[in-house]
Design an enzyme around this catalytic site. Structure first.
Site, mmCIF file in Angstrom:
data_model
loop_
_atom_site.group_PDB
_atom_site.id
_atom_site.type_symbol
_atom_site.label_atom_id
_atom_site.label_comp_id
_atom_site.label_asym_id
_atom_site.label_seq_id
_atom_site.Cartn_x
_atom_site.Cartn_y
_atom_site.Cartn_z
ATOM 1 N N ASN A 29 0.844 -1.194 0.000
ATOM 2 C CA ASN A 29 0.000 0.000 0.000
ATOM 3 C C ASN A 29 0.875 1.238 0.000
ATOM 4 O O ASN A 29 2.051 1.180 0.365
ATOM 5 C CB ASN A 29 -0.967 0.013 1.191
ATOM 6 C CG ASN A 29 -0.457 -0.797 2.367
ATOM 7 O OD1 ASN A 29 0.425 -0.362 3.101
ATOM 8 N ND2 ASN A 29 -0.981 -2.017 2.525
ATOM 9 N N SER A 72 -6.118 -1.981 4.726
ATOM 10 C CA SER A 72 -6.190 -2.503 6.097
ATOM 11 C C SER A 72 -4.989 -2.062 6.935
ATOM 12 O O SER A 72 -5.026 -2.126 8.165
ATOM 13 C CB SER A 72 -6.260 -4.037 6.070
ATOM 14 O OG SER A 72 -5.108 -4.578 5.443
ATOM 15 N N GLU A 73 -3.932 -1.586 6.269
ATOM 16 C CA GLU A 73 -2.717 -1.179 6.974
ATOM 17 C C GLU A 73 -2.676 0.319 7.270
ATOM 18 O O GLU A 73 -1.619 0.859 7.612
ATOM 19 C CB GLU A 73 -1.480 -1.559 6.146
ATOM 20 C CG GLU A 73 -1.379 -3.014 5.772
ATOM 21 C CD GLU A 73 -0.944 -3.900 6.923
ATOM 22 O OE1 GLU A 73 -1.159 -3.514 8.090
ATOM 23 O OE2 GLU A 73 -0.389 -4.972 6.650
ATOM 24 N N HIS A 94 5.831 -6.132 -0.138
ATOM 25 C CA HIS A 94 6.245 -7.461 0.297
ATOM 26 C C HIS A 94 7.401 -7.949 -0.581
ATOM 27 O O HIS A 94 7.409 -9.095 -1.033
ATOM 28 C CB HIS A 94 5.071 -8.437 0.220
ATOM 29 C CG HIS A 94 3.915 -8.071 1.087
ATOM 30 N ND1 HIS A 94 2.689 -8.708 0.998
ATOM 31 C CD2 HIS A 94 3.764 -7.132 2.053
ATOM 32 C CE1 HIS A 94 1.845 -8.178 1.877
ATOM 33 N NE2 HIS A 94 2.485 -7.219 2.526
#
Length: 215
Positions: A29, A72-73, A94
């Site tokens: 994100n 969500s982060e 990631h």
């Protein structure tokens, strides 16, 4: 800068992150500081399908605009801005080598002078916590107190900088350092590292040398 231009920059950063091999699918994100809060990528939408209207505003109290779901982060992005007043952009991914080092729960030591790009003599690894939780955001805030980048145990990487281009550059640089570290670990452990004094010299030189991007 107006919101739509910032939203476009966020999308372009996401696409470039994938092009560089730092991310895949809907993982990761990106955010920028905006007004009293931030603009951030939404949850669950592939980068290639993002439009400016998908980018979500979250105010300084953690409230997001209705009808949109932020990543969500979002909590650890907010924590990064609180921990780093000098940061205006946050990139999370990631990337394979960064994530591999995070699984070992090791910081990246001073194997190369470019470690100083993150602000010190190592790149820390924040303890594991479930994604999206307040606990993880607290780990991030602590890890970024004296660094511009940190690994997240069993998760990935966060990099923050003055703007999106610099944040993405730093994320890419840390991934290269992680690859170098893993390559060296395959030969010897512990690996040879530069001294704190040598890194201090580099940190001083970096004050007038490095990536030059207009704010």
């Amino acid at each position: 800068m107006e919101r739509n231009k910032l939203a476009r920059q966020i999308i372009d950063t996401c696409l470039e992150m994938t092009r560089l091999g730092l991310n895949q699918g809907t993982a990761g994100n990106v955010s920028v500081r905006y007004q009293d809060g931030m603009l951030i990528t939404p949850t669950g939408i592939p980068y290639e399908k993002l439009t400016e209207s998908h980018i979500v505003f979250i105010d300084g109290n953690g409230k997001h605009e209705e009808g949109k779901l932020p990543s969500s982060e979002w909590r650890f992005h907010m924590a990064a801005y609180q921990s780093r007043p000098d940061a205006n952009a946050v990139v999370h991914n990631h990337a394979v080598h960064c994530t591999a080092v995070s699984i070992l729960n090791r910081p990246i030591p001073a194997i190369h002078y470019m470690i100083a790009a993150a602000g010190g003599n190592s790149i820390p690894c924040a303890p594991y916590a479930t994604f999206g939780t307040r606990e993880l955001s607290e780990h991030v805030a602590l890890a970024l107190k004296n660094r511009k980048a940190t690994l997240l145990q069993h998760h990935g990487l966060i990099a923050c900088e003055a703007n999106l281009e610099k944040a993405l550059w730093l994320a890419h640089e840390v991934e290269v350092l992680a690859q170098l570290y893993l390559t060296t670990l395959a030969i010897t452990d512990p690996v040879p590292v530069l001294s704190d004094e040598e890194i201090a010299v580099v940190l001083e030189k970096f004050k007038t040398y490095g990536l030059r991007i207009e704010e």
